[in-house]
Design a protein around this motif. Sequence first.
Motif, PDB file in Angstrom:
ATOM      1  N   ARG A  73       0.453  -1.277  -0.109  1.00  0.00           N
ATOM      2  CA  ARG A  73      -0.382   0.196  -0.312  1.00  0.00           C
ATOM      3  C   ARG A  73       0.793   1.024  -0.116  1.00  0.00           C
ATOM      4  NH1 ARG A  73      -2.578   3.725   3.815  1.00  0.00           N
ATOM      5  NH2 ARG A  73      -5.030   3.582   3.164  1.00  0.00           N
ATOM      6  N   ASN A  74       0.361   1.929  -0.830  1.00  0.00           N
ATOM      7  CA  ASN A  74       1.359   3.665  -0.809  1.00  0.00           C
ATOM      8  C   ASN A  74       0.539   4.505  -0.367  1.00  0.00           C
ATOM      9  OD1 ASN A  74      -0.101   3.548  -3.419  1.00  0.00           O
ATOM     10  ND2 ASN A  74       0.883   3.708  -4.614  1.00  0.00           N
ATOM     11  N   ALA A  75       1.446   5.827  -0.520  1.00  0.00           N
ATOM     12  CA  ALA A  75       0.624   6.829   0.855  1.00  0.00           C
ATOM     13  C   ALA A  75      -1.064   7.499  -0.723  1.00  0.00           C
ATOM     14  CB  ALA A  75       1.359   7.635   0.786  1.00  0.00           C
ATOM     15  N   LYS A  76      -0.992   6.949  -1.690  1.00  0.00           N
ATOM     16  CA  LYS A  76      -1.487   6.907  -2.461  1.00  0.00           C
ATOM     17  C   LYS A  76      -3.103   6.925  -1.878  1.00  0.00           C
ATOM     18  CE  LYS A  76       0.873   8.796  -6.459  1.00  0.00           C
ATOM     19  NZ  LYS A  76       2.121   7.853  -6.808  1.00  0.00           N
ATOM     20  N   LYS A 135      -8.324  -6.734   4.141  1.00  0.00           N
ATOM     21  CA  LYS A 135      -9.286  -5.830   5.593  1.00  0.00           C
ATOM     22  C   LYS A 135      -8.566  -5.387   6.468  1.00  0.00           C
ATOM     23  CE  LYS A 135     -13.734  -8.101   4.375  1.00  0.00           C
ATOM     24  NZ  LYS A 135     -15.191  -8.860   5.161  1.00  0.00           N
ATOM     25  N   VAL A 136      -7.962  -6.099   7.159  1.00  0.00           N
ATOM     26  CA  VAL A 136      -6.264  -6.402   7.724  1.00  0.00           C
ATOM     27  C   VAL A 136      -5.749  -4.868   7.672  1.00  0.00           C
ATOM     28  CG1 VAL A 136      -4.495  -7.183   9.041  1.00  0.00           C
ATOM     29  CG2 VAL A 136      -6.386  -8.271   8.700  1.00  0.00           C
ATOM     30  N   SER A 137      -4.719  -4.902   6.689  1.00  0.00           N
ATOM     31  CA  SER A 137      -4.935  -3.553   5.762  1.00  0.00           C
ATOM     32  C   SER A 137      -4.822  -2.857   5.895  1.00  0.00           C
ATOM     33  CB  SER A 137      -3.848  -4.020   4.088  1.00  0.00           C
ATOM     34  OG  SER A 137      -3.071  -2.909   3.577  1.00  0.00           O
ATOM     35  N   GLU A 138      -6.194  -2.134   5.495  1.00  0.00           N
ATOM     36  CA  GLU A 138      -7.455  -1.052   6.038  1.00  0.00           C
ATOM     37  C   GLU A 138      -7.622  -0.667   6.762  1.00  0.00           C
ATOM     38  OE1 GLU A 138     -10.678  -2.730   3.562  1.00  0.00           O
ATOM     39  OE2 GLU A 138      -9.878  -1.909   1.765  1.00  0.00           O
ATOM     40  N   ALA A 139      -7.478  -1.914   7.576  1.00  0.00           N
ATOM     41  CA  ALA A 139      -7.849  -1.355   8.724  1.00  0.00           C
ATOM     42  C   ALA A 139      -6.681  -0.648   9.146  1.00  0.00           C
ATOM     43  CB  ALA A 139      -8.118  -2.705  10.609  1.00  0.00           C
ATOM     44  N   PHE A 140      -5.776  -0.956   9.797  1.00  0.00           N
ATOM     45  CA  PHE A 140      -4.066  -0.540  10.111  1.00  0.00           C
ATOM     46  C   PHE A 140      -3.602   1.063   8.715  1.00  0.00           C
ATOM     47  CE2 PHE A 140      -3.261  -4.967  11.374  1.00  0.00           C
ATOM     48  CZ  PHE A 140      -2.763  -4.239  12.615  1.00  0.00           C
ATOM     49  N   ASP A 141      -4.618   0.974   8.567  1.00  0.00           N
ATOM     50  CA  ASP A 141      -4.426   2.561   7.419  1.00  0.00           C
ATOM     51  C   ASP A 141      -2.673   2.549   6.763  1.00  0.00           C
ATOM     52  OD1 ASP A 141      -5.149   4.172   6.186  1.00  0.00           O
ATOM     53  OD2 ASP A 141      -5.044   5.666   7.275  1.00  0.00           O
ATOM     54  N   HIS A 142      -1.398   2.000   6.995  1.00  0.00           N
ATOM     55  CA  HIS A 142      -0.203   1.381   6.855  1.00  0.00           C
ATOM     56  C   HIS A 142       0.627   1.993   5.436  1.00  0.00           C
ATOM     57  CE1 HIS A 142       0.574  -1.913   4.235  1.00  0.00           C
ATOM     58  NE2 HIS A 142      -0.740  -1.961   4.363  1.00  0.00           N
ATOM     59  N   LEU A 151       8.474   5.050  -1.252  1.00  0.00           N
ATOM     60  CA  LEU A 151       8.586   6.837  -2.089  1.00  0.00           C
ATOM     61  C   LEU A 151       7.257   6.830  -2.341  1.00  0.00           C
ATOM     62  CD1 LEU A 151      12.025   5.637  -2.820  1.00  0.00           C
ATOM     63  CD2 LEU A 151      11.067   6.787  -0.762  1.00  0.00           C
ATOM     64  N   ASN A 152       6.043   6.237  -2.606  1.00  0.00           N
ATOM     65  CA  ASN A 152       5.292   6.525  -3.116  1.00  0.00           C
ATOM     66  C   ASN A 152       4.663   6.774  -4.317  1.00  0.00           C
ATOM     67  OD1 ASN A 152       2.236   7.698  -2.730  1.00  0.00           O
ATOM     68  ND2 ASN A 152       2.206   9.046  -2.931  1.00  0.00           N
ATOM     69  N   LEU A 153       5.242   5.337  -5.252  1.00  0.00           N
ATOM     70  CA  LEU A 153       5.452   5.782  -6.310  1.00  0.00           C
ATOM     71  C   LEU A 153       4.269   4.329  -7.356  1.00  0.00           C
ATOM     72  CD1 LEU A 153       9.642   5.026  -6.632  1.00  0.00           C
ATOM     73  CD2 LEU A 153       8.276   6.395  -7.946  1.00  0.00           C
ATOM     74  N   PRO A 154       3.998   4.509  -8.160  1.00  0.00           N
ATOM     75  CA  PRO A 154       3.423   3.189  -8.790  1.00  0.00           C
ATOM     76  C   PRO A 154       4.062   1.821  -8.240  1.00  0.00           C
ATOM     77  CG  PRO A 154       3.757   5.174 -10.106  1.00  0.00           C
ATOM     78  CD  PRO A 154       4.997   5.045  -9.656  1.00  0.00           C
ATOM     79  N   LEU A 155       2.519   0.700  -7.991  1.00  0.00           N
ATOM     80  CA  LEU A 155       3.311   0.049  -7.614  1.00  0.00           C
ATOM     81  C   LEU A 155       3.203  -1.105  -8.519  1.00  0.00           C
ATOM     82  CD1 LEU A 155       0.344  -0.665  -4.984  1.00  0.00           C
ATOM     83  CD2 LEU A 155       2.656   0.121  -4.443  1.00  0.00           C
ATOM     84  N   GLY A 156       3.742  -2.615  -8.467  1.00  0.00           N
ATOM     85  CA  GLY A 156       4.496  -3.066  -9.363  1.00  0.00           C
ATOM     86  C   GLY A 156       3.191  -4.037  -9.192  1.00  0.00           C
ATOM     87  N   SER A 157       3.691  -4.501 -10.303  1.00  0.00           N
ATOM     88  CA  SER A 157       3.167  -6.372 -10.657  1.00  0.00           C
ATOM     89  C   SER A 157       3.276  -7.295  -9.228  1.00  0.00           C
ATOM     90  CB  SER A 157       3.035  -6.880 -11.969  1.00  0.00           C
ATOM     91  OG  SER A 157       2.424  -7.802 -11.437  1.00  0.00           O
TER      92      SER A 157
END
Length: 382
Positions: free
Chosen positions: A191-194, A237-244, A293-299
């Motif tokens: 998950r990036n900052a966007k 869901k876990v990732s969204e809960a932590f908002d990391h 670094l808030n770059l586009p995520l890779g495949s």
Amino acid sequence: MEQTLFSSDFRLGILGGGQLGKMMLYTTRKWDIQTYVMDSDDTAPAFEGCTVFFEGDIMDYEAVMELGRQVDVLTIEIENVNVKALQDLEDEGIAVSPSAKVLNLIRNKATQKKFYQEKSLPTAPFEAMDQPDVNTSREFPFIWKSAEGGYDGKGVKVIRSAADLKDLPAAECIYEDMVDFDMELAVIVARNAKGEMKTYPVVEMEFHPEANQVEYVICPARIPEEVSKKARDLALKVSEAFDHVGLLAVEMFLTKSGEILVNEVAPRPHNSGHYSIEGAVTDQFEQQVRCVLNLPLGSTDTVLPAVMVNLVGTEGHTGNVVYDGIEEILAMDGVTPHIYGKKQTRPFRKMGHVTIVAKEIEKARELAEVVKGKIKVVALAG
């Protein structure tokens, strides 16, 4: 023109110089990004690959503040860092990923388990304790876990009777029900900052019965598609809960009744994702750099089915390391060893890993068994 990260004065800081830091540097070297790494050991694996190495304790407030004020973005390769310093650096405008808030939720296992409870995320029943209580009324057997400081199988013990509680540290811990599980699974979420998010395929983990360390990571997990989707959805869901921001490795139990329970998480590259260097389009270490670094995520797609074998120190061997049999496995197709650069071995210390790729997962798993039998991490005789 906006600031460029590449071939510029931009600085990425990494707290911790272990093997995870070293493998993150594969990407920063590839992209010519300056890196400032701090570790208390100047022989740490990441020492040689970074731009600037700071010898310092990542639990020391002043040391972390000094490093943090010299970089543009600060990340970690291990959770045991001075979180108060990270919070203060954030307050000063330094981008810290994962945030101090996320680390405070995760690094203490009791706090982490209570978080799952509060967010209605499925997890094994547990009881938080200020310290072990030999007079517990809890039904045996159950699992004792140290709330802080546990890793690689340390800080975890099966409690079969009150006698097993006697010599445990007098510190905060949890008592957790034993889960009748069919398989241990893991999903890494990026998950990036966007807010862009991706999951890696579900992997299956096989553990050493004595050391409680992962021996094999199998990708993709040998489970039905509907179970895979359920695991990936839960990880999101876990990732969204932590908002990391960064990677979140979500370890899970698949119970014999088909339920999926969250065991614990790690907010960084993780052993369950090491296979991705050879087995995925974008490996987890590059993905971590992209995230922070808030770059586009890779495949996250799999290139070939892969199995990862951990290389750990052999019992009875302590001293200067020798990788006995490494030339034999180098002669095998689809086999790639990764040596972390730790000069001293000791029993069960993580010294490297080997990735085995093949067109079929069962073939890769068979080869992994052969590899494990051929290579041994031992100490130099004499």
